[in-house]
Design a protein around this motif. Structure first.
Motif, PDB file in Angstrom:
ATOM      1  N   VAL A   3      15.216  -4.970  -8.624  1.00 12.38           N
ATOM      2  CA  VAL A   3      16.309  -4.290  -7.939  1.00 12.38           C
ATOM      3  C   VAL A   3      17.215  -5.324  -7.287  1.00 12.38           C
ATOM      4  CG1 VAL A   3      16.918  -2.748  -6.074  1.00 12.38           C
ATOM      5  CG2 VAL A   3      14.973  -2.232  -7.506  1.00 12.38           C
ATOM      6  N   VAL A   5      20.726  -5.152  -5.169  1.00 16.01           N
ATOM      7  CA  VAL A   5      21.794  -4.329  -4.607  1.00 16.01           C
ATOM      8  C   VAL A   5      22.867  -5.207  -4.012  1.00 16.01           C
ATOM      9  CG1 VAL A   5      22.356  -2.608  -2.905  1.00 16.01           C
ATOM     10  CG2 VAL A   5      20.265  -2.401  -4.202  1.00 16.01           C
ATOM     11  N   PHE A   6      22.466  -6.087  -3.103  1.00 19.43           N
ATOM     12  CA  PHE A   6      23.412  -7.006  -2.495  1.00 19.43           C
ATOM     13  C   PHE A   6      23.089  -8.413  -2.980  1.00 19.43           C
ATOM     14  CE2 PHE A   6      22.639  -3.465   0.290  1.00 19.43           C
ATOM     15  CZ  PHE A   6      23.909  -2.983   0.458  1.00 19.43           C
ATOM     16  N   ALA A 160      37.481   1.005   3.226  1.00 23.44           N
ATOM     17  CA  ALA A 160      37.015   2.194   2.505  1.00 23.44           C
ATOM     18  C   ALA A 160      37.243   2.042   1.009  1.00 23.44           C
ATOM     19  CB  ALA A 160      37.739   3.432   3.032  1.00 23.44           C
ATOM     20  N   MET A 163      34.487  -0.329  -0.241  1.00 16.54           N
ATOM     21  CA  MET A 163      33.143   0.251  -0.158  1.00 16.54           C
ATOM     22  C   MET A 163      32.986   1.410  -1.119  1.00 16.54           C
ATOM     23  SD  MET A 163      31.328  -1.382   1.926  1.00 16.54           S
ATOM     24  CE  MET A 163      30.178  -0.700   3.065  1.00 16.54           C
ATOM     25  N   ARG A 164      34.046   2.208  -1.318  1.00 17.46           N
ATOM     26  CA  ARG A 164      33.938   3.378  -2.189  1.00 17.46           C
ATOM     27  C   ARG A 164      33.635   2.947  -3.620  1.00 17.46           C
ATOM     28  NH1 ARG A 164      38.921   5.290  -1.709  1.00 17.46           N
ATOM     29  NH2 ARG A 164      38.391   6.296   0.234  1.00 17.46           N
ATOM     30  N   PHE A 166      32.529  -0.013  -4.683  1.00 16.72           N
ATOM     31  CA  PHE A 166      31.235  -0.702  -4.753  1.00 16.72           C
ATOM     32  C   PHE A 166      30.084   0.300  -4.718  1.00 16.72           C
ATOM     33  CE2 PHE A 166      27.836  -2.128  -1.824  1.00 16.72           C
ATOM     34  CZ  PHE A 166      27.166  -2.941  -2.695  1.00 16.72           C
ATOM     35  N   GLY A 167      30.117   1.236  -3.751  1.00 13.11           N
ATOM     36  CA  GLY A 167      29.009   2.184  -3.599  1.00 13.11           C
ATOM     37  C   GLY A 167      28.831   3.051  -4.827  1.00 13.11           C
ATOM     38  N   ASN A 168      29.941   3.546  -5.382  1.00  8.54           N
ATOM     39  CA  ASN A 168      29.826   4.427  -6.538  1.00  8.54           C
ATOM     40  C   ASN A 168      29.256   3.708  -7.747  1.00  8.54           C
ATOM     41  OD1 ASN A 168      30.878   7.303  -6.360  1.00  8.54           O
ATOM     42  ND2 ASN A 168      32.378   6.192  -5.169  1.00  8.54           N
ATOM     43  N   MET A 170      27.705   0.740  -7.940  1.00  7.06           N
ATOM     44  CA  MET A 170      26.375   0.169  -7.733  1.00  7.06           C
ATOM     45  C   MET A 170      25.319   1.266  -7.733  1.00  7.06           C
ATOM     46  SD  MET A 170      24.074  -0.239  -5.065  1.00  7.06           S
ATOM     47  CE  MET A 170      25.101   0.027  -3.655  1.00  7.06           C
ATOM     48  N   SER A 171      25.615   2.426  -7.072  1.00  4.02           N
ATOM     49  CA  SER A 171      24.593   3.472  -7.021  1.00  4.02           C
ATOM     50  C   SER A 171      24.355   4.060  -8.408  1.00  4.02           C
ATOM     51  CB  SER A 171      25.005   4.557  -6.038  1.00  4.02           C
ATOM     52  OG  SER A 171      26.159   5.194  -6.473  1.00  4.02           O
ATOM     53  N   LEU A 174      22.196   1.652 -10.174  1.00  8.62           N
ATOM     54  CA  LEU A 174      20.851   1.645  -9.600  1.00  8.62           C
ATOM     55  C   LEU A 174      20.048   2.857 -10.055  1.00  8.62           C
ATOM     56  CD1 LEU A 174      19.277  -0.063  -7.532  1.00  8.62           C
ATOM     57  CD2 LEU A 174      20.004   1.551  -5.800  1.00  8.62           C
ATOM     58  N   LEU A 201      36.683   7.816 -13.117  1.00  4.59           N
ATOM     59  CA  LEU A 201      37.285   8.518 -11.983  1.00  4.59           C
ATOM     60  C   LEU A 201      37.559   7.560 -10.835  1.00  4.59           C
ATOM     61  CD1 LEU A 201      38.081  11.303 -11.074  1.00  4.59           C
ATOM     62  CD2 LEU A 201      35.817  11.615 -10.149  1.00  4.59           C
ATOM     63  N   GLN A 202      36.602   6.668 -10.566  1.00  2.00           N
ATOM     64  CA  GLN A 202      36.801   5.733  -9.458  1.00  2.00           C
ATOM     65  C   GLN A 202      37.918   4.742  -9.773  1.00  2.00           C
ATOM     66  OE1 GLN A 202      35.611   5.875  -6.461  1.00  2.00           O
ATOM     67  NE2 GLN A 202      34.476   7.709  -6.991  1.00  2.00           N
TER      68      GLN A 202
ATOM     69  N   SER B  64      33.385   9.538  -0.307  1.00  4.69           N
ATOM     70  CA  SER B  64      33.179   8.173   0.167  1.00  4.69           C
ATOM     71  C   SER B  64      32.347   8.150   1.448  1.00  4.69           C
ATOM     72  CB  SER B  64      34.503   7.460   0.361  1.00  4.69           C
ATOM     73  OG  SER B  64      35.284   8.141   1.291  1.00  4.69           O
ATOM     74  N   ILE B  67      28.983   8.009   0.297  1.00  4.88           N
ATOM     75  CA  ILE B  67      28.723   6.694  -0.286  1.00  4.88           C
ATOM     76  C   ILE B  67      28.475   5.668   0.817  1.00  4.88           C
ATOM     77  CG2 ILE B  67      29.739   4.880  -1.687  1.00  4.88           C
ATOM     78  CD1 ILE B  67      28.903   7.139  -3.359  1.00  4.88           C
ATOM     79  N   PHE B  68      29.228   5.791   1.937  1.00  2.00           N
ATOM     80  CA  PHE B  68      28.973   4.874   3.048  1.00  2.00           C
ATOM     81  C   PHE B  68      27.537   5.043   3.544  1.00  2.00           C
ATOM     82  CE2 PHE B  68      33.706   5.105   4.325  1.00  2.00           C
ATOM     83  CZ  PHE B  68      34.013   4.302   3.268  1.00  2.00           C
ATOM     84  N   LEU B  70      25.053   6.047   1.809  1.00  5.47           N
ATOM     85  CA  LEU B  70      24.171   5.475   0.793  1.00  5.47           C
ATOM     86  C   LEU B  70      24.087   3.961   0.941  1.00  5.47           C
ATOM     87  CD1 LEU B  70      22.603   5.886  -1.943  1.00  5.47           C
ATOM     88  CD2 LEU B  70      24.721   5.241  -3.018  1.00  5.47           C
ATOM     89  N   VAL B  71      25.249   3.330   1.202  1.00  2.00           N
ATOM     90  CA  VAL B  71      25.239   1.872   1.359  1.00  2.00           C
ATOM     91  C   VAL B  71      24.405   1.474   2.571  1.00  2.00           C
ATOM     92  CG1 VAL B  71      26.709  -0.116   1.846  1.00  2.00           C
ATOM     93  CG2 VAL B  71      27.423   1.542   0.161  1.00  2.00           C
ATOM     94  N   LEU B  74      20.798   1.827   1.675  1.00  3.93           N
ATOM     95  CA  LEU B  74      20.350   0.737   0.804  1.00  3.93           C
ATOM     96  C   LEU B  74      20.221  -0.569   1.572  1.00  3.93           C
ATOM     97  CD1 LEU B  74      22.326   1.512  -2.437  1.00  3.93           C
ATOM     98  CD2 LEU B  74      19.907   1.739  -2.045  1.00  3.93           C
ATOM     99  N   PHE B  78      16.830  -2.457   1.201  1.00  3.21           N
ATOM    100  CA  PHE B  78      16.774  -3.675   0.384  1.00  3.21           C
ATOM    101  C   PHE B  78      17.248  -4.920   1.114  1.00  3.21           C
ATOM    102  CE2 PHE B  78      17.254  -0.373  -2.932  1.00  3.21           C
ATOM    103  CZ  PHE B  78      16.035  -0.570  -3.519  1.00  3.21           C
ATOM    104  N   ALA B  79      18.137  -4.771   2.085  1.00  2.00           N
ATOM    105  CA  ALA B  79      18.700  -5.960   2.730  1.00  2.00           C
ATOM    106  C   ALA B  79      18.601  -5.838   4.238  1.00  2.00           C
ATOM    107  CB  ALA B  79      20.150  -6.157   2.302  1.00  2.00           C
TER     108      ALA B  79
END
Lengths: 224, 85
Positions: A3, A5-6, A160, A163-164, A166-168, A170-171, A174, A201-202, B64, B67-68, B70-71, B74, B78-79
């Motif tokens: 795994v 993630v970061f 935002a 992060m939006r 990246f989060g979408n 990456m998740s 994952l 979409l993103q 979003s 998603i925040f 979720l980050v 995570l 994990f970190a």
């Protein structure tokens, strides 16, 4: 399963510069996009009836139309920016479907870089369209008391944006990785399809939001 | 239990709670957006292109917040900055 993630493991180093997997995959995607762009330019100039030329015209027209819908008039500079963002992010997101490829947009560094590009473009476009005074005035309208709020909004929407995306991405990556590790071969397929949809979409939303921000900076007459 | 175990346990529980509450807020918001878009589509089918575009953009913006969460979850798993290694 492995795994990640970061963080981004270093593959090798060229002199003092560490080369990571993200840099390689974004470079590969960029090279592929440049290759197709050159091919399409050649096709439009030399073979106007070929498939590539038609594809190029459709892509350019759709991007221009989307920007025009938001800004109210055609703007080639903004269309080029939004189109580049959309094509790069979409190609990166799709590249994550290939086995072994870590999509570049699943790294916070890439999405932050893209968001910072948008963050810097907004004042540049505003100053070019309205002059320094005209652009700075919008920070103090409708009331000088709102200046801190404008600042907070500038920064928070950039964070935002990064992060939006990246989060979408990456998740999604994952979840597919977890399912492959837990359930085997065919189970993750619907999630991969969902990942494709979310990726497109993103990318669309990133481009549309950048266009909205630039449009709001260019002129107050558009109701952005 | 050592301190590290307690920190890890608390992090995992906190990640679960973060995800749960984040998902609730985003789900309520998205359902309201979807309902309003259906209503608008039923009233004005001619405007479907513009309604759908706005629907997707607003869905992603509301999403979003989840998603925040979720980050954050995570990061906790994990970190986590408080666990050694």
């Amino acid at each position: 399963m492995n795994v990640r993630v970061f963080g981004d493991p270093r593959l090798f180093e060229i002199g003092p510069v560490p080369i990571t997997e993200t840099m390689l995959s974004s470079l590969a995607v960029s090279a592929l996009l440049v290759f197709f762009a050159l091919w399409m330019r050649w096709a439009v100039a030399n073979r106007p009836d070929s498939l590539m030329a038609t594809l190029a015209r459709i892509i350019v027209q759709r991007i221009d139309q989307s920007v025009q819908d938001i800004l109210g008039k055609s703007n080639p500079a903004v269309a080029g920016m939004a189109g580049s963002l959309f094509l790069f992010i979409a190609a990166c997101n799709i590249s994550g479907q290939l086995p072994g490829v870590h999509p570049a947009t699943a790294s916070l560094a890439t999405t932050s870089a893209l968001a910072i590009v948008v963050f810097l473009t907004v004042p540049l476009a505003g100053v070019r369209a309205r002059g320094v005074g005209g652009y700075l005035k919008h920070y103090f309208s409708p009331n000088p008391l709102l200046f801190p709020l404008h600042m907070v909004s500038e920064i928070s929407r950039t964070v935002a944006l990064a992060m939006r995306l990246f989060g979408n991405v990456m998740s999604g990556h994952l979840v597919v990785g977890l399912l492959v590790a837990l359930a085997g071969v065919l189970v993750p397929m619907p999630f991969m399809a969902l990942d494709l949809l979310i990726g497109m979409l993103q990318a669309y939303i990133f481009a549309i939001l950048s266009t909205l921000f630039i449009g709001a900076a260019i002129g107050p007459e558009e109701n952005a | 239990m050592t301190d590290q175990t307690v920190i890890q346990m608390a992090s995992i529980i906190a990640a679960g709670i973060t995800m749960a509450f984040g998902a609730v807020g985003a789900a309520i918001g998205e359902s309201k957006i979807a309902a309003a878009a259906m209503d608008a589509l039923a009233r004005q089918p001619d405007e479907s292109a513009s309604i759908t575009r706005t629907l997707f953009v607003s869905l992603a913006m509301v999403e979003s917040t989840a998603i925040f969460c979720l980050v954050i979850a995570l990061i906790l798993i994990f970190a986590n900055p408080f666990t050694a290694g």
